[in-house]
Design a protein around this motif. Structure first.
Motif, PDB file in Angstrom:
ATOM      1  N   LEU B  26       0.806  -1.211   0.000  1.00  0.00           N
ATOM      2  CA  LEU B  26       0.000   0.000   0.000  1.00  0.00           C
ATOM      3  C   LEU B  26       0.843   1.268   0.000  1.00  0.00           C
ATOM      4  CD1 LEU B  26      -2.766  -1.026   2.566  1.00  0.00           C
ATOM      5  CD2 LEU B  26      -2.830  -1.167   0.079  1.00  0.00           C
ATOM      6  N   PHE B  27       1.984   1.226   0.626  1.00  0.00           N
ATOM      7  CA  PHE B  27       2.814   2.425   0.803  1.00  0.00           C
ATOM      8  C   PHE B  27       4.262   2.098   0.479  1.00  0.00           C
ATOM      9  CE2 PHE B  27      -0.654   4.621   2.637  1.00  0.00           C
ATOM     10  CZ  PHE B  27      -1.301   3.759   3.511  1.00  0.00           C
ATOM     11  N   HIS B  28       4.976   3.114  -0.003  1.00  0.00           N
ATOM     12  CA  HIS B  28       6.387   2.937  -0.339  1.00  0.00           C
ATOM     13  C   HIS B  28       7.301   3.310   0.822  1.00  0.00           C
ATOM     14  CE1 HIS B  28       4.366   4.077  -4.232  1.00  0.00           C
ATOM     15  NE2 HIS B  28       4.824   2.889  -4.517  1.00  0.00           N
ATOM     16  N   ASP B  29       6.777   4.100   1.737  1.00  0.00           N
ATOM     17  CA  ASP B  29       7.629   4.653   2.778  1.00  0.00           C
ATOM     18  C   ASP B  29       6.747   4.991   3.969  1.00  0.00           C
ATOM     19  OD1 ASP B  29      10.547   6.738   2.267  1.00  0.00           O
ATOM     20  OD2 ASP B  29       9.791   5.811   4.100  1.00  0.00           O
ATOM     21  N   ALA B  30       7.358   5.108   5.140  1.00  0.00           N
ATOM     22  CA  ALA B  30       6.592   5.308   6.375  1.00  0.00           C
ATOM     23  C   ALA B  30       5.869   6.646   6.415  1.00  0.00           C
ATOM     24  CB  ALA B  30       7.522   5.180   7.572  1.00  0.00           C
ATOM     25  N   TRP B  31       6.348   7.644   5.675  1.00  0.00           N
ATOM     26  CA  TRP B  31       5.690   8.955   5.740  1.00  0.00           C
ATOM     27  C   TRP B  31       4.380   8.982   4.961  1.00  0.00           C
ATOM     28  CZ3 TRP B  31       4.747  11.385   1.158  1.00  0.00           C
ATOM     29  CH2 TRP B  31       5.529  11.002   0.048  1.00  0.00           C
ATOM     30  N   GLU B  32       4.219   8.040   4.015  1.00  0.00           N
ATOM     31  CA  GLU B  32       3.027   8.097   3.162  1.00  0.00           C
ATOM     32  C   GLU B  32       1.732   7.890   3.945  1.00  0.00           C
ATOM     33  OE1 GLU B  32       3.685   5.509  -0.215  1.00  0.00           O
ATOM     34  OE2 GLU B  32       4.790   7.092  -1.284  1.00  0.00           O
ATOM     35  N   ARG B  34       1.164   8.680   6.926  1.00  0.00           N
ATOM     36  CA  ARG B  34       0.951   9.886   7.724  1.00  0.00           C
ATOM     37  C   ARG B  34       0.297  10.978   6.891  1.00  0.00           C
ATOM     38  NH1 ARG B  34       3.321  10.327  12.604  1.00  0.00           N
ATOM     39  NH2 ARG B  34       3.325  12.608  12.448  1.00  0.00           N
ATOM     40  N   VAL B  35       0.729  11.091   5.627  1.00  0.00           N
ATOM     41  CA  VAL B  35       0.133  12.087   4.735  1.00  0.00           C
ATOM     42  C   VAL B  35      -1.323  11.732   4.460  1.00  0.00           C
ATOM     43  CG1 VAL B  35       0.181  12.997   2.378  1.00  0.00           C
ATOM     44  CG2 VAL B  35       2.291  12.826   3.699  1.00  0.00           C
ATOM     45  N   LEU B  36      -1.597  10.447   4.262  1.00  0.00           N
ATOM     46  CA  LEU B  36      -2.980  10.004   4.067  1.00  0.00           C
ATOM     47  C   LEU B  36      -3.819  10.389   5.282  1.00  0.00           C
ATOM     48  CD1 LEU B  36      -5.289   8.351   2.784  1.00  0.00           C
ATOM     49  CD2 LEU B  36      -4.187   6.285   3.665  1.00  0.00           C
ATOM     50  N   ALA B  37      -3.315  10.081   6.470  1.00  0.00           N
ATOM     51  CA  ALA B  37      -4.061  10.363   7.700  1.00  0.00           C
ATOM     52  C   ALA B  37      -4.255  11.866   7.885  1.00  0.00           C
ATOM     53  CB  ALA B  37      -3.326   9.775   8.900  1.00  0.00           C
ATOM     54  N   THR B  39      -4.322  14.184   5.605  1.00  0.00           N
ATOM     55  CA  THR B  39      -5.253  14.678   4.597  1.00  0.00           C
ATOM     56  C   THR B  39      -6.692  14.361   4.978  1.00  0.00           C
ATOM     57  OG1 THR B  39      -3.593  14.481   2.845  1.00  0.00           O
ATOM     58  CG2 THR B  39      -5.902  14.546   2.160  1.00  0.00           C
ATOM     59  N   LEU B  40      -6.942  13.133   5.406  1.00  0.00           N
ATOM     60  CA  LEU B  40      -8.301  12.740   5.796  1.00  0.00           C
ATOM     61  C   LEU B  40      -8.742  13.506   7.039  1.00  0.00           C
ATOM     62  CD1 LEU B  40      -8.303   8.873   5.187  1.00  0.00           C
ATOM     63  CD2 LEU B  40      -9.111  10.692   3.695  1.00  0.00           C
ATOM     64  N   ALA B  41      -7.827  13.680   8.009  1.00  0.00           N
ATOM     65  CA  ALA B  41      -8.178  14.397   9.240  1.00  0.00           C
ATOM     66  C   ALA B  41      -8.526  15.846   8.934  1.00  0.00           C
ATOM     67  CB  ALA B  41      -7.027  14.311  10.233  1.00  0.00           C
ATOM     68  N   MET B  42      -7.755  16.494   8.050  1.00  0.00           N
ATOM     69  CA  MET B  42      -8.045  17.889   7.706  1.00  0.00           C
ATOM     70  C   MET B  42      -9.286  17.981   6.832  1.00  0.00           C
ATOM     71  SD  MET B  42      -6.327  20.003   9.333  1.00  0.00           S
ATOM     72  CE  MET B  42      -7.144  21.346   8.462  1.00  0.00           C
ATOM     73  N   GLY B  43      -9.506  16.974   5.975  1.00  0.00           N
ATOM     74  CA  GLY B  43     -10.736  16.966   5.176  1.00  0.00           C
ATOM     75  C   GLY B  43     -11.961  16.911   6.071  1.00  0.00           C
ATOM     76  N   ALA B  44     -11.853  16.186   7.175  1.00  0.00           N
ATOM     77  CA  ALA B  44     -12.986  16.029   8.092  1.00  0.00           C
ATOM     78  C   ALA B  44     -13.316  17.317   8.845  1.00  0.00           C
ATOM     79  CB  ALA B  44     -12.693  14.918   9.096  1.00  0.00           C
ATOM     80  N   THR B  45     -12.428  18.303   8.840  1.00  0.00           N
ATOM     81  CA  THR B  45     -12.715  19.543   9.557  1.00  0.00           C
ATOM     82  C   THR B  45     -13.731  20.404   8.829  1.00  0.00           C
ATOM     83  OG1 THR B  45     -11.000  20.844   8.457  1.00  0.00           O
ATOM     84  CG2 THR B  45     -10.338  19.610  10.436  1.00  0.00           C
ATOM     85  N   GLY B  46     -13.960  20.111   7.544  1.00  0.00           N
ATOM     86  CA  GLY B  46     -14.882  20.932   6.774  1.00  0.00           C
ATOM     87  C   GLY B  46     -14.247  22.197   6.228  1.00  0.00           C
ATOM     88  N   TYR B  69       1.631  10.295  -3.140  1.00  0.00           N
ATOM     89  CA  TYR B  69       1.459  10.919  -1.828  1.00  0.00           C
ATOM     90  C   TYR B  69       2.234  12.209  -1.698  1.00  0.00           C
ATOM     91  CZ  TYR B  69      -1.468   7.190  -0.123  1.00  0.00           C
ATOM     92  OH  TYR B  69      -2.510   6.308   0.040  1.00  0.00           O
ATOM     93  N   ARG B  70       3.231  12.466  -2.516  1.00  0.00           N
ATOM     94  CA  ARG B  70       3.865  13.783  -2.549  1.00  0.00           C
ATOM     95  C   ARG B  70       2.885  14.797  -3.126  1.00  0.00           C
ATOM     96  NH1 ARG B  70       8.947  13.965  -0.419  1.00  0.00           N
ATOM     97  NH2 ARG B  70       8.563  16.190  -0.413  1.00  0.00           N
ATOM     98  N   ILE B  71       2.069  14.367  -4.075  1.00  0.00           N
ATOM     99  CA  ILE B  71       1.010  15.235  -4.595  1.00  0.00           C
ATOM    100  C   ILE B  71       0.029  15.560  -3.473  1.00  0.00           C
ATOM    101  CG2 ILE B  71      -1.011  15.301  -6.118  1.00  0.00           C
ATOM    102  CD1 ILE B  71       0.674  13.658  -8.153  1.00  0.00           C
ATOM    103  N   TRP B  72      -0.384  14.547  -2.711  1.00  0.00           N
ATOM    104  CA  TRP B  72      -1.308  14.781  -1.598  1.00  0.00           C
ATOM    105  C   TRP B  72      -0.706  15.763  -0.598  1.00  0.00           C
ATOM    106  CZ3 TRP B  72      -5.314  11.061   0.638  1.00  0.00           C
ATOM    107  CH2 TRP B  72      -6.046  10.441  -0.394  1.00  0.00           C
ATOM    108  N   LEU B  73       0.578  15.594  -0.282  1.00  0.00           N
ATOM    109  CA  LEU B  73       1.221  16.468   0.714  1.00  0.00           C
ATOM    110  C   LEU B  73       1.314  17.900   0.198  1.00  0.00           C
ATOM    111  CD1 LEU B  73       2.669  16.972   3.365  1.00  0.00           C
ATOM    112  CD2 LEU B  73       4.795  16.176   2.293  1.00  0.00           C
ATOM    113  N   ALA B  74       1.738  18.058  -1.039  1.00  0.00           N
ATOM    114  CA  ALA B  74       1.870  19.407  -1.585  1.00  0.00           C
ATOM    115  C   ALA B  74       0.512  20.106  -1.655  1.00  0.00           C
ATOM    116  CB  ALA B  74       2.513  19.351  -2.975  1.00  0.00           C
ATOM    117  N   ALA B  75      -0.514  19.360  -2.021  1.00  0.00           N
ATOM    118  CA  ALA B  75      -1.853  19.942  -2.097  1.00  0.00           C
ATOM    119  C   ALA B  75      -2.374  20.278  -0.704  1.00  0.00           C
ATOM    120  CB  ALA B  75      -2.813  18.990  -2.800  1.00  0.00           C
ATOM    121  N   LEU B  76      -2.087  19.433   0.265  1.00  0.00           N
ATOM    122  CA  LEU B  76      -2.503  19.703   1.651  1.00  0.00           C
ATOM    123  C   LEU B  76      -1.880  21.007   2.137  1.00  0.00           C
ATOM    124  CD1 LEU B  76      -3.896  18.820   4.314  1.00  0.00           C
ATOM    125  CD2 LEU B  76      -1.832  17.508   4.842  1.00  0.00           C
ATOM    126  N   GLU B  77      -0.578  21.171   1.874  1.00  0.00           N
ATOM    127  CA  GLU B  77       0.097  22.410   2.279  1.00  0.00           C
ATOM    128  C   GLU B  77      -0.518  23.611   1.579  1.00  0.00           C
ATOM    129  OE1 GLU B  77       4.226  21.698   1.486  1.00  0.00           O
ATOM    130  OE2 GLU B  77       4.483  20.366   3.211  1.00  0.00           O
TER     131      GLU B  77
END
Lengths: 53, 219
Positions: B26-32, B34-37, B39-46, B69-77
């Motif tokens: 599912l993941f290539h590295d341990a940070w991925e 965390r980025v998923l989590a 992103t989902l946690a911030m998405g849940a804030t509305g 997941y680098r795309i997810w992280l950059a977009a989250l930022e």
């Protein structure tokens, strides 16, 4: 006929894999072991009973 | 038009062969995860909606060079900074430098499983009749579009048939712009491969997309 479903479709889907030959009589747990990621997106077949771990 | 989606890759040459990831990995590295989590946690804030998330991802200038997941992280930022929830000096420092702004909702760890299982269904009550019916011939609108859209460029101006009606759903284009849900009828539209790809298509290929009513014209 080949059906292609764009994976960005709003309504998400999964493919029910065709039951592999020789799997009659297997219980749910044994059948689940034959299902692969690829078989649920139409990119591969489910495993044959002899091939599953 | 200043809006360009780098994710609109369907049918485009030069992307190379598809290399399937090994099943079960599912993941290539341990940070991925965390980025998923995060992103989902911030998405849940509305603070934003999923369509805004997709707009943020697809407009990243270095989209083509980034992993999933680098795309997810950059977009989250980007989404955080656009709303002042995190400021650039905090991104650089790697920790917060000031008190957090209030947010509408915090997803507690004990509620994660239930929240993910519920998801965010997009169907809304039907408040209008569907303009198109099953079997009807339709033509997709022409792009480009100055905003997030779910109509892939390979289908622009192409003719297909209505295969199925899905009821009214949150309209991604409006939702991504911050213009509210503006539910529209959603259809599965099917195209002959030859209509989309001409001589490059094999015979007997049918390709389907999901299209909201504003994407369609009678053919």
């Amino acid at each position: 006929e080949i059906r292609v479903l764009d994976s960005t479709a709003e309504i998400r889907y999964l493919v029910i894999p065709q039951r592999p030959a020789g799997s009659q009589g297997l219980d749910e747990e044994a059948l689940a072991a034959l299902v692969t990621r690829d078989s649920m997106i139409g990119a591969g077949l489910a495993l044959a009973p002899a091939a599953a771990r | 038009m200043s809006y360009a989606s780098h994710a609109d890759l369907g049918g485009k040459p030069g992307c190379g062969a598809i290399v399937p990831e090994p099943a079960g990995e599912l993941f290539h590295d341990a940070w991925e995860p965390r980025v998923l989590a995060l992103t989902l946690a911030m998405g849940a804030t509305g603070a934003w909606n999923i369509d805004m998330s997709r707009a943020a991802r697809e407009t990243l200038p270095d989209y083509a060079e980034l992993s999933y997941y680098r795309i997810w992280l950059a977009a989250l930022e980007k989404l955080l900074q656009e709303r002042g929830l995190v400021l650039p000096d905090e991104i650089a420092a790697g920790h917060s430098l000031r008190s957090a702004l209030p947010i509408a909702r915090v997803l507690a760890a004990a509620d994660v499983a239930r929240t993910l299982a519920t998801g965010t269904p997009t169907q809304r009550p039907a408040t209008a009749s569907a303009r198109f019916s099953v079997g009807q011939r339709v033509r997709m609108r022409d792009g480009p579009f100055p905003h997030h859209t779910r109509l892939p460029s390979y289908a622009w101006r192409k003719r297909g048939s209505i295969e199925r009606l899905h009821g009214m759903h949150v309209f991604a284009d409006a939702h991504a712009r911050g213009d509210g849900e503006q539910p529209q009828w959603l259809y599965t539209v099917s195209f002959d491969g030859v209509e989309l790809w001409a001589d490059a298509s094999a015979r007997g290929v049918t390709i389907s997309i999901d299209a909201w009513e504003p994407y369609l014209e009678p053919a």
